[in-house]
Design an enzyme around this catalytic site. Structure first.
Site, PDB file in Angstrom:
ATOM      1  N   CYS A 250      32.993  17.434  31.812  1.00  0.00           N
ATOM      2  CA  CYS A 250      33.593  17.287  33.145  1.00  0.00           C
ATOM      3  C   CYS A 250      35.046  16.851  33.104  1.00  0.00           C
ATOM      4  O   CYS A 250      35.686  16.728  34.146  1.00  0.00           O
ATOM      5  CB  CYS A 250      32.783  16.308  33.985  1.00  0.00           C
ATOM      6  SG  CYS A 250      32.913  14.582  33.438  1.00  0.00           S
TER       7      CYS A 250
ATOM      8  N   LYS B 214       2.143   4.710   1.482  1.00  0.00           N
ATOM      9  CA  LYS B 214       2.272   5.319   2.806  1.00  0.00           C
ATOM     10  C   LYS B 214       2.128   6.836   2.648  1.00  0.00           C
ATOM     11  O   LYS B 214       3.028   7.505   2.152  1.00  0.00           O
ATOM     12  CB  LYS B 214       3.624   4.978   3.423  1.00  0.00           C
ATOM     13  CG  LYS B 214       3.792   5.475   4.845  1.00  0.00           C
ATOM     14  CD  LYS B 214       5.149   5.043   5.398  1.00  0.00           C
ATOM     15  CE  LYS B 214       5.300   5.474   6.849  1.00  0.00           C
ATOM     16  NZ  LYS B 214       5.284   6.942   6.995  1.00  0.00           N
TER      17      LYS B 214
ATOM     18  N   TYR C 229      -7.067   3.131   5.809  1.00  0.00           N
ATOM     19  CA  TYR C 229      -6.272   1.959   5.463  1.00  0.00           C
ATOM     20  C   TYR C 229      -6.347   0.827   6.492  1.00  0.00           C
ATOM     21  O   TYR C 229      -5.676  -0.198   6.334  1.00  0.00           O
ATOM     22  CB  TYR C 229      -4.792   2.356   5.306  1.00  0.00           C
ATOM     23  CG  TYR C 229      -4.223   3.097   6.506  1.00  0.00           C
ATOM     24  CD1 TYR C 229      -4.073   4.480   6.473  1.00  0.00           C
ATOM     25  CD2 TYR C 229      -3.849   2.432   7.667  1.00  0.00           C
ATOM     26  CE1 TYR C 229      -3.559   5.173   7.550  1.00  0.00           C
ATOM     27  CE2 TYR C 229      -3.343   3.114   8.753  1.00  0.00           C
ATOM     28  CZ  TYR C 229      -3.200   4.487   8.690  1.00  0.00           C
ATOM     29  OH  TYR C 229      -2.699   5.166   9.774  1.00  0.00           O
TER      30      TYR C 229
ATOM     31  N   ASP D 209       1.838  10.819   3.541  1.00  0.00           N
ATOM     32  CA  ASP D 209       2.569  11.717   4.422  1.00  0.00           C
ATOM     33  C   ASP D 209       1.640  12.844   4.851  1.00  0.00           C
ATOM     34  O   ASP D 209       1.599  13.911   4.252  1.00  0.00           O
ATOM     35  CB  ASP D 209       3.800  12.277   3.696  1.00  0.00           C
ATOM     36  CG  ASP D 209       4.780  12.918   4.658  1.00  0.00           C
ATOM     37  OD1 ASP D 209       5.671  13.642   4.192  1.00  0.00           O
ATOM     38  OD2 ASP D 209       4.648  12.698   5.875  1.00  0.00           O
TER      39      ASP D 209
ATOM     40  N   CYS E 143      35.826  13.628  28.688  1.00  0.00           N
ATOM     41  CA  CYS E 143      34.484  14.205  28.563  1.00  0.00           C
ATOM     42  C   CYS E 143      34.600  15.700  28.292  1.00  0.00           C
ATOM     43  O   CYS E 143      35.321  16.411  29.006  1.00  0.00           O
ATOM     44  CB  CYS E 143      33.692  13.964  29.847  1.00  0.00           C
ATOM     45  SG  CYS E 143      32.082  14.786  29.873  1.00  0.00           S
TER      46      CYS E 143
ATOM     47  N   LYS F  71      10.693   3.016   3.025  1.00  0.00           N
ATOM     48  CA  LYS F  71      10.823   4.456   2.841  1.00  0.00           C
ATOM     49  C   LYS F  71      11.570   4.765   1.553  1.00  0.00           C
ATOM     50  O   LYS F  71      12.652   4.224   1.304  1.00  0.00           O
ATOM     51  CB  LYS F  71      11.568   5.084   4.028  1.00  0.00           C
ATOM     52  CG  LYS F  71      10.920   4.855   5.379  1.00  0.00           C
ATOM     53  CD  LYS F  71       9.505   5.401   5.450  1.00  0.00           C
ATOM     54  CE  LYS F  71       9.449   6.902   5.453  1.00  0.00           C
ATOM     55  NZ  LYS F  71       9.844   7.532   6.720  1.00  0.00           N
TER      56      LYS F  71
ATOM     57  N   CYS G 246      28.787  14.181  36.434  1.00  0.00           N
ATOM     58  CA  CYS G 246      28.978  15.038  35.262  1.00  0.00           C
ATOM     59  C   CYS G 246      27.781  15.978  35.102  1.00  0.00           C
ATOM     60  O   CYS G 246      26.632  15.515  35.053  1.00  0.00           O
ATOM     61  CB  CYS G 246      29.140  14.185  34.004  1.00  0.00           C
ATOM     62  SG  CYS G 246      29.270  15.162  32.481  1.00  0.00           S
TER      63      CYS G 246
ATOM     64  N   GLU H  38       0.836  -1.199   0.000  1.00  0.00           N
ATOM     65  CA  GLU H  38       0.000   0.000   0.000  1.00  0.00           C
ATOM     66  C   GLU H  38       0.872   1.250   0.000  1.00  0.00           C
ATOM     67  O   GLU H  38       2.042   1.207   0.402  1.00  0.00           O
ATOM     68  CB  GLU H  38      -0.886   0.041   1.254  1.00  0.00           C
ATOM     69  CG  GLU H  38      -1.805  -1.134   1.431  1.00  0.00           C
ATOM     70  CD  GLU H  38      -2.451  -1.093   2.802  1.00  0.00           C
ATOM     71  OE1 GLU H  38      -2.071  -1.910   3.669  1.00  0.00           O
ATOM     72  OE2 GLU H  38      -3.314  -0.228   3.022  1.00  0.00           O
TER      73      GLU H  38
ATOM     74  N   CYS I 267      30.789   8.841  29.116  1.00  0.00           N
ATOM     75  CA  CYS I 267      31.273   9.461  30.336  1.00  0.00           C
ATOM     76  C   CYS I 267      30.634   8.683  31.481  1.00  0.00           C
ATOM     77  O   CYS I 267      29.409   8.595  31.559  1.00  0.00           O
ATOM     78  CB  CYS I 267      30.873  10.937  30.403  1.00  0.00           C
ATOM     79  SG  CYS I 267      31.286  11.702  31.988  1.00  0.00           S
TER      80      CYS I 267
END
Length: 683
Positions: free
Chosen positions: A419, A127, A234, A129, A416, A322, A439, A125, A434
């Site tokens: 930190c 799709k 649908y 949008d 990091c 897609k 942090c 089917e 980290c």
């Protein structure tokens, strides 16, 4: 915070109105979409009030898409649309991007079916949008229409749906059912509307999808009627209950009773044909009068859907294919390393601004260091970017042919960026982390997650406010939020934090204590426990004490909980810091479900079915599926999703299929008719 109140006396009324609209729309976007307050509530309200007064004084400058006409995420904070919980969640679909993914999907489907008698059929089917909608008819009359929302809860937009001509108020048959579809703005109408708006000097719509979604939320249903929205359906919820054996039959029935479909429902058994049809629609979509971003592939045999099953958020019997996202090129100016609430450190591309799929893009995901190395991406490169699944911008590749030699290789961070703690990489994983629980980025991320709309829903607590509270040492973790009232006087002296804003913030914090248990469970940020799974775990456990006492084996018995989730939940409740936080939140009165006096009684409801497992198959005559599940659980029983050695009873309705056959083959499962099950409950 931004400076708002500059001198505007020299501006004309029209210029000031345009400026206000632009600012308010921007603040609304950040507040509702990104959970971030760019301005305080009081300043926002003043701007909105000023716009309302100017539009009343100069009605010739008022336009239909002014923020004063919208509700919710696009305008006014008080929505006229009431929230409605879907009887069945509007789940999302897993995505695929090539025929290999589609073939893998069909192989998984077949693997989940015990015995395939005939070649499996799939329905292909379009799709669409647009804006997803669920419409309920009672005895043939339109009763209610609800937006998709977050999949669990949507908004009642019945009045606006009635203004869409292609959705009938009365069906051709007096049937009661719930149908799902997509509201779209035809491309021809989109073009006309934008031409009209240009002539009037109004801002044009960015794309048909946004226009359709925004129109559904208009306060004035006459505007909805004028826009010319269209609708395509649908899906029939619980189609098997109406005697349908295939999805194709249900689509044909939709048209029979007067509901519009796209008319595209290709039956396919051969993957070579599937590939050809996908290629055909990828080209043909340009000739359609509505936006389509892909195709949906569903197993045609409805009677097998339950057997194939569901993940926590998607059906396993359907997948979305897609179409390739549109790509553009731009310059990679630099890379920022971002620390999330779990400590994960991810690279973010800083780009020369470019327009992509109707929006301006300056930042894009680079996923992780392994991806940067694999794609050989360097700072200064010309790069292709696209929107993954049409939402998140990501860097696809670099254009090596135009390199000048000035480009710089990306250096892997060892510490990091927030930190300065040494970063670690878990075995078998690609992400840098980290691991410092103190942090500031991890703490801020966990607090922002906790107060977000889908979690504790504490309004007026955007990321800027969270950052400020941390800097002032008013909060150091999520529990301190509930002691902010002790700093009320100090809060009122802060810039942009007037008395009303502080009162509103503290009131919202107090109100959050009564949030549903499923929301507070989600707010804790347990790894792998999102909104949908939080609801599942809350419904099953009834209280956090019960959930905390569950073994890994008990967690795995819950539908939708796999090894990874069970391990995560189990470990979370064996961590002293986590238990300390929960205990403190309890002391503040945060709702963690009904705590039973005896935890055993909470896990094992006293009743005939304590310790017994059940499953039902076929079309039931005396029960709705949710009713029989609730009855079993109320008597202490457990509902399973498939036939296995763990199953004690199989309740059989009409046209029972492979589940019955497998139960008979096992020989250990007691098979009951509905009447026999009812007799069992009476005992």
């Amino acid at each position: 915070m931004l400076k708002l109140f500059e001198i505007v006396e020299d501006k004309s009324p029209k210029d000031r109105i345009d400026e206000l609209r632009k600012d308010i729309e921007r603040y609304n976007y950040y507040y509702y979409t990104k959970n971030e307050s760019l301005v305080s509530d009081i300043e926002f309200d003043k701007l909105l009030k000023e716009l309302e007064e100017l539009e009343k004084k100069y009605p010739e400058y008022k336009i239909e898409n002014s923020p004063t006409n919208y509700v919710g995420a696009t305008s006014l904070k008080e929505s006229k649309f009431k929230k409605v919980v879907h009887k069945k969640p509007m789940l999302s679909l897993n995505n695929s991007y090539n025929i290999t993914d589609v073939i893998a999907f069909t192989e998984r489907v077949e693997k989940n079916i015990d015995s395939v008698q005939n070649e499996l059929e799939y329905v292909l089917e379009l799709k669409l949008d647009g804006a997803s909608i669920s419409v309920t008819y009672e005895n043939g009359e339109l009763l209610r229409a609800v937006t998709r929302g977050d999949g669990v809860e949507g908004e009642d937009v019945t009045e606006n749906i009635l203004a869409i001509e292609s959705i009938p108020n009365f069906l051709k048959e007096a049937v009661s059912l719930e149908v799902r579809g997509e509201i779209v703005l035809p491309l021809s109408r989109f073009k006309t509307l934008n031409e009209e708006r240009l002539e009037l000097g109004e801002e044009i719509f960015a794309n048909p999808r946004n226009a359709a979604s925004g129109t559904l939320r208009q306060i004035d249903s006459e505007i909805v009627k004028e826009r010319g929205l269209d609708a395509y359906f649908y899906f029939i919820v619980d189609a098997e209950q109406y005697g349908f054996k295939t999805h194709k039959e249900s689509l044909e029935y939709l048209e029979k009773i007067g509901l519009k479909t796209t008319g595209v429902a290709d039956l396919i058994t051969d993957m070579s044909i599937m590939e050809k049809r996908i290629a055909f629609w990828e080209a043909e979509k340009e000739n359609l009068d509505y936006e389509t971003d892909g195709l949906v592939i569903k197993l045609n045999d409805i009677t097998l859907w339950e057997e194939v099953g569901y993940t926590t958020k998607s059906p396993r019997w359907a997948i979305a294919y897609k179409f390739p996202a549109k790509q553009v090129t731009t310059e990679l100016l630099g890379i920022t390393w971002q620390v999330g609430r779990t400590g994960k450190v991810t690279p973010v591309a800083e780009l020369k601004e470019v327009e992509l799929s109707g929006s301006k893009v300056k930042r894009a995901s680079l996923h992780n260091m392994d991806e940067i190395i694999r794609k050989d991406i360097r700072v200064g490169d010309r790069v292709f970017i696209e929107k993954a699944a049409e939402i998140i911008p990501q860097v696809v590749s670099s254009v090596k042919e135009v390199r000048t030699g000035a480009e710089k290789e990306v250096v892997v961070p060892t510490n990091c960026p927030v930190c300065n703690s040494v970063l670690e990489k878990e075995d078998g994983l690609v992400d840098l982390k980290c691991v410092n629980p103190s942090c500031p980025a991890i703490i801020q991320g966990s607090i922002e997650y906790f107060v977000s709309r889908d979690a504790m829903n504490i309004s007026g607590f955007g990321s800027k406010i969270v950052e400020r509270m941390l800097q002032l040492h008013y909060i150091k973790d999520i529990t301190d939020i509930f002691e902010l009232h002790q700093h009320k006087d100090e809060l009122m002296t802060l810039d942009k934090m007037g008395e009303k804003s502080v009162e509103k913030l503290l009131g919202s914090i107090e109100k959050s204590k009564s949030r549903p248990y499923s929301k507070t469970l989600y707010a804790l940020g347990i790894p792998f426990v999102g909104k949908f799974l939080g609801d599942v775990l809350a419904k099953k456990s009834k209280s956090i004490d019960v959930l905390a006492s569950m073994s890994k084996e008990e967690l795995l018995e819950i539908d939708g909980v796999g090894e990874k989730v069970a391990e995560s939940v189990y470990n979370y409740f064996r961590d002293e810091k986590s238990l300390e936080i929960i205990q403190k939140l309890k002391s503040f009165g945060v709702n963690f479900g009904k705590v039973a006096e005896d935890k055993k009684d909470e896990v094992k409801v006293e009743g005939k079915f304590t310790g017994k497992t059940f499953l039902f198959t076929g079309k039931l005559q005396k029960f709705k599926r949710e009713e029989i599940k609730d009855l079993i659980e109320s008597l202490g029983g457990t509902n399973l999703s498939s036939v296995s050695k763990k199953l004690d009873y199989l309740i059989v309705g009409e046209d029972a299929g492979s589940k019955l056959k497998k139960a008979e083959e096992l020989g250990t499962v007691k098979i009951l008719t509905e009447d026999e099950f009812l007799e069992l409950t009476k005992e």
